[in-house]
Design an enzyme around this catalytic site. Structure first.
Site, PDB file in Angstrom:
ATOM      1  CB  ALA A 256      -0.891  -0.100   1.126  1.00  0.00           C
ATOM      2  CB  CYS A 375      11.139   6.110   2.465  1.00  0.00           C
ATOM      3  SG  CYS A 375       9.724   5.600   3.659  1.00  0.00           S
TER       4      CYS A 375
END
Length: 429
Positions: A256, A375
């Site tokens: 997602a 990230c």
């Protein structure tokens, strides 16, 4: 017609929910924006993002301007004053209008008796602005980061930490991914030019375009038809290392909201893709993205630590593991991360990443590729994580990304570059 609301009080309450209750701005803001007119949506976002970006400074100033902090039921007033200070420091809103609207916000939060206090603090700041900012610029608060994160960045990047902090404090560039099944990047750039906008191609990532000036998605040529997707350049870099091929069985784990799932299918339209995420609510965005782009994938809810529950004994040719992480590489895009994360989260996240890696590795075919991505810019989640995995996993081999001593490729956030991102490409012997 939507009822006129006080945007300053709405922003103050949103920031309070982030800082005091640990809620994510990306969950809080959209429902609030539904309550205001289209022209006010952007200002509400600017106030929320701006206050969270500069929270250390605004907090420091309030401590200088007030004898004691607002607590308890009056705490929202503290954040309302922050919103007022942010406008005076960083926006083009005329000071008299910023003051008037902020003071009126006291009525909206049912603290009308504190209008005089709010007005007094903001006017005092106007009188003392020069000397206060001179003092602030010599304090540790000037870096606009919590001290625990600053220490970790200084330790990990003794030469680069200041440029990382500086990038984190900037507004992010808007990166797009051109859908190669519809247009080449050059042909879409020509369409963008015809629409009166300018874009710049990324040197390394073949589908990535940076807009000169961020624009609403409905203004982008072919957005509704799936010609282009908003996705940071560094996130697009995952495909460089994954290199999906038609006909392969590919797992996108922790998928997602689906940006990488759809990128896999743009690069290899005939791949059999399974997209899995633990968060059922966020999986709806995977479905939305697939629908907009006219693509099909198998979408499942599941925990990456227990793959047999959602894929049995199935093995995949390629696995993209975009692992849950501290998100310290995307602070400029999500400034609330600075205040939602705690130092103790880092070892907990590293443990979770380690468990997912170990659990999913048996589901990779021999000769297959696993790309581990985060990230984050913190070594504990990145190079140290992969180094430990390689040491305990005899049939795992690092490929093209770093060395066994310093595994992986680390991108750092940059003004005209992508977000902070880490990749490690692993091959199963």
């Amino acid at each position: 017609m939507k009822k006129q609301r006080n945007l300053r009080s709405m922003a103050a309450q949103a920031v309070e929910q982030v800082v005091e209750q640990g809620q994510s701005l990306s969950n809080i803001l959209p429902p609030l924006q539904q309550k205001v007119s289209d022209k006010d949506k952007a200002l509400l976002q600017e106030l929320c993002f701006g206050v969270l970006r500069t929270l250390s400074q605004l907090d420091w100033l309030i401590n200088k301007l007030m004898a004691r902090p607002m607590t308890g039921k009056q705490r929202t007033v503290h954040y309302l004053i922050m919103v007022g200070l942010y406008q005076l420091l960083y926006t083009r809103i005329p000071p008299h209008a910023a003051l008037a609207e902020t003071v009126e916000g006291a009525i909206a939060i049912k603290r009308p008796q504190l209008k005089g206090l709010i007005n007094g603090v903001l006017r005092q700041f106007q009188r003392q602005q020069e000397e206060l900012l001179a003092e602030f610029n010599t304090s540790d608060a000037r870096y606009l980061h919590p001290s625990w994160l600053l220490k970790r960045l200084q330790k990990a990047y003794p030469e680069q930490w200041q440029s990382i902090v500086e990038a984190n404090n900037q507004r992010p560039p808007m990166w797009l991914r051109v859908n190669r099944t519809h247009h080449s990047r050059d042909s879409w750039l020509a369409l963008l030019d015809e629409a009166g906008m300018k874009g710049f191609p990324h040197a390394d990532y073949p589908d990535a375009v940076r807009l000169e000036t961020p624009a609403p998605v409905h203004a982008l040529p072919g957005f509704e038809d799936g010609w282009v997707t908003v996705q940071d350049a560094s996130a697009q870099g995952c495909m460089t290392w994954l290199a999906p091929q038609n006909g392969e069985h590919i797992l996108d784990l922790c998928a997602a909201p689906g940006g990488k799932t759809t990128h896999i299918l743009e690069v290899a339209p005939e791949a059999q893709v399974v997209a899995v995420d633990i968060d059922e609510q966020r999986l709806s965005r995977v479905h939305d993205n697939l629908k907009r782009l006219g693509m099909k994938a198998t979408v499942k809810q599941g925990d990456g630590r227990y793959p047999s529950q959602w894929c049995g004994e199935q093995q995949f040719d390629r696995i993209l593991l975009d692992a849950p992480c501290s998100a310290t590489g995307v602070i400029r895009r999500h400034p609330d991360i600075k205040w939602l994360r705690r130092d103790r989260d880092i070892p907990e996240l590293a443990q979770l990443q380690s468990e997912i890696l170990d659990a999913i590795w048996p589901h990779l075919k021999s000769g297959g590729t696993l790309v581990y991505a985060t990230c984050s810019v913190l070594p504990e989640e990145n190079s140290l994580q992969i180094k430990a995995f390689l040491q305990r996993t005899a049939d795992a081999e690092l490929c093209e990304t770093g060395t066994p001593e310093q595994p992986g490729k680390q991108n750092l956030p940059g003004a005209e570059e992508g977000d902070g991102f880490f990749y490690a490409k692993l091959i199963k012997k």
